[in-house]
Enzyme design. Structure first.
Site, PDB file in Angstrom:
ATOM      1  CD  GLU A 219      -3.010  -1.016   2.259  1.00  0.00           C
ATOM      2  OE1 GLU A 219      -2.915  -0.140   3.131  1.00  0.00           O
ATOM      3  OE2 GLU A 219      -3.955  -1.819   2.210  1.00  0.00           O
TER       4      GLU A 219
ATOM      5  CE  LYS B 160     -10.704  -3.005   4.432  1.00  0.00           C
ATOM      6  NZ  LYS B 160      -9.990  -4.180   5.005  1.00  0.00           N
TER       7      LYS B 160
ATOM      8  NE  ARG C 189     -10.203  -5.081   1.377  1.00  0.00           N
ATOM      9  CZ  ARG C 189     -10.860  -6.172   1.779  1.00  0.00           C
ATOM     10  NH1 ARG C 189     -12.169  -6.285   1.552  1.00  0.00           N
ATOM     11  NH2 ARG C 189     -10.240  -7.146   2.412  1.00  0.00           N
TER      12      ARG C 189
END
Ligand code: PGA
Ligand code: ZN
Length: 437
Positions: A212, A344, A373
């Site tokens: 990420e 989410k 995500r």
């Protein structure tokens, strides 16, 4: 007459999905919805790596090619059955559209069509409906009241499933509760991220970034990562705990089962009480304001115990525990597990179900965080959901890589567009419902 004409303009005339690729180079689903009036909506679904077992099912083809991760089945479901079923529905009746998708699937977790197929269409339809009105999505969803810019949680070090399990804790994040605008929070975050990189460099520990975009976590213990984050905040000339504080995503389901937690980096195993004690110590010692998934999804009692112990002063976030489910949220509220829900959309597979979880959260007095995500794309739908639904917090990973920056930058554009009407959700939203609109 006007109503009739606009209903007609929003009627779904065309649905098309294609396979595109996410930030990990894996296949994912993009859908387009076009209305009778020619308005187009488009959306790409994300994919998780540290998933809760009760999430809606992400449909993958299986087999040997591309690690079994291809999405031809999900794409074909959109172009076949789903397109047929939603054709002629008004794109601006999200609840009816999503109900049709849920019925068509016919399983409790989208196991037949795939949550990646249903969510792509659900989100693309919302974009199309906004386009019919000539509005940005956040405004279409929230009307003139959609003015709350979220407090961002930004990853500085990425561990756990996103970094070959180099640390047990998954996300070491910075939040800037004292910033007075989203733009200022970004600027402070940029400096903390940069200082953290310099710190790693000075230790000879620069090995690029994790999934990420957080710095690759070369540490001897989980606590060393927290200490380094405090140092980075100080080197950014911000006051730790006031201007910039720490949020953790422990993602404990990844290393804990049946009340046993294996901290591989520290070569020790703890029971549920041991985990609660360890985390309570960290919270005491460091400027931590938010802890996500402190205990595993199969350990709701310890989760509740931790919330009782520290939840008055700390945001305790349920991700794998709640998987954006209104039902699971109500259950958790009865035992007092967590005080904040991570939202989410692909954990449920439609916008309506995700929003229902947020509504249940508000009723139960829980705060919320809209979240990306680890497998992402240039899609910025979640930024619009956070602002349109007035959720107050947003988590999209780190402060590097295009799929992350696309979201932060979209929020900056919205803040600018709102001008004097923009309100920044500061410390007031941590662990609490956002202020009334
Ligand atoms: P995932 O994890 O997207 O890899 O599942 C993100 C999180 O745990 O918040
Ligand atoms: Zn999480």
């Amino acid at each position: 007459m006007t109503n009739l004409r606009s209903a007609n303009a929003s009627e779904i005339r065309f649905v098309h999905a294609r396979r595109v690729w996410d930030s990990r180079g894996r296949p994912t689903v993009e859908a387009e919805v076009r209305t009778h009036g020619g308005a187009l909506g488009r959306a790409i679904v994300p994919a998780g790596a540290s998933r809760g077992t009760r999430e809606a099912l992400e449909r993958r083809d299986g087999g040997g090619r591309l690690g079994g991760l291809d999405v031809h089945g999900a794409v074909a479901a959109v172009n076949g059955e789903i397109a047929q079923a939603v054709m002629g529905l008004p794109a601006d009746d999200q609840a009816a559209l999503d109900e049709r998708l849920i019925e068509l699937d016919g399983t409790p977790n989208k196991a037949r069509l795939g949550a990646n197929a249903t969510l792509a269409v659900s989100m693309a339809a919302a974009h199309a409906a906004a386009a019919v009105q000539g509005m940005p999505l956040y405004q279409y969803l929230g009307g003139p009241a959609a003015t709350l810019l979220p407090l961002p949680q930004v990853q500085v070090f990425g561990g756990g499933a996103h970094a070959g399990r180099r640390t047990d804790v998954q996300d070491f994040m910075v939040v800037c509760p004292a910033a007075t605008s989203f733009a200022q929070a970004m600027e402070w975050t940029a400096e903390v991220y940069r200082q953290a990189g310099l710190l790693m460099q000075s230790r000879g520990a620069t090995f690029g970034v994790a999934d990420e975009g957080g710095w690759w976590p070369v540490f001897n213990s989980n606590e060393q990562a927290i200490e380094s984050l405090v140092q980075a905040i100080e080197r950014a000339h911000l006051v730790p705990g006031e201007q910039a504080a720490i949020a953790l995503d422990v993602a404990a389901s990844e290393f804990g089962k049946a009340g046993r937690y294996t901290l591989a980096l520290e070569r020790r195993e703890l029971d549920s009480d041991g985990m609660v004690e360890l985390l309570a110590r960290w919270v005491e010692k460091y400027p931590i304001v938010s802890v996500e998934d402190p205990l595993a999804e199969d350990d709701p009692e310890a989760f509740a115990h931790f919330t009782r112990a520290v939840g008055r002063k700390l945001q305790v976030v349920g991700d794998d525990l709640l998987v954006s489910s209104a039902t699971l949220l109500r259950q958790a509220a009865t035992v007092g597990a967590a005080n904040t829900v991570l939202l989410k959309p692909n954990q449920r597979g439609t916008l309506t179900e995700t929003q229902a979880c947020w509504q249940a959260a508000r009723q139960a007095g829980y705060a919320g965080i809209v979240s990306a995500r680890s497998g992402e794309s240039e899609d910025t739908t979640i930024v619009h959901l956070a602002i349109g639904w007035g959720v107050g917090q947003l988590k999209v990973g780190s402060f590097a890589r295009g799929e992350r920056m696309a979201k932060w930058n979209e929020a900056l554009r919205i803040e600018e567009r709102l001008g004097a009407r923009a309100r920044f959700a500061g410390a007031a939203v941590l662990g609490r419902n956002p202020p009334a609109r």
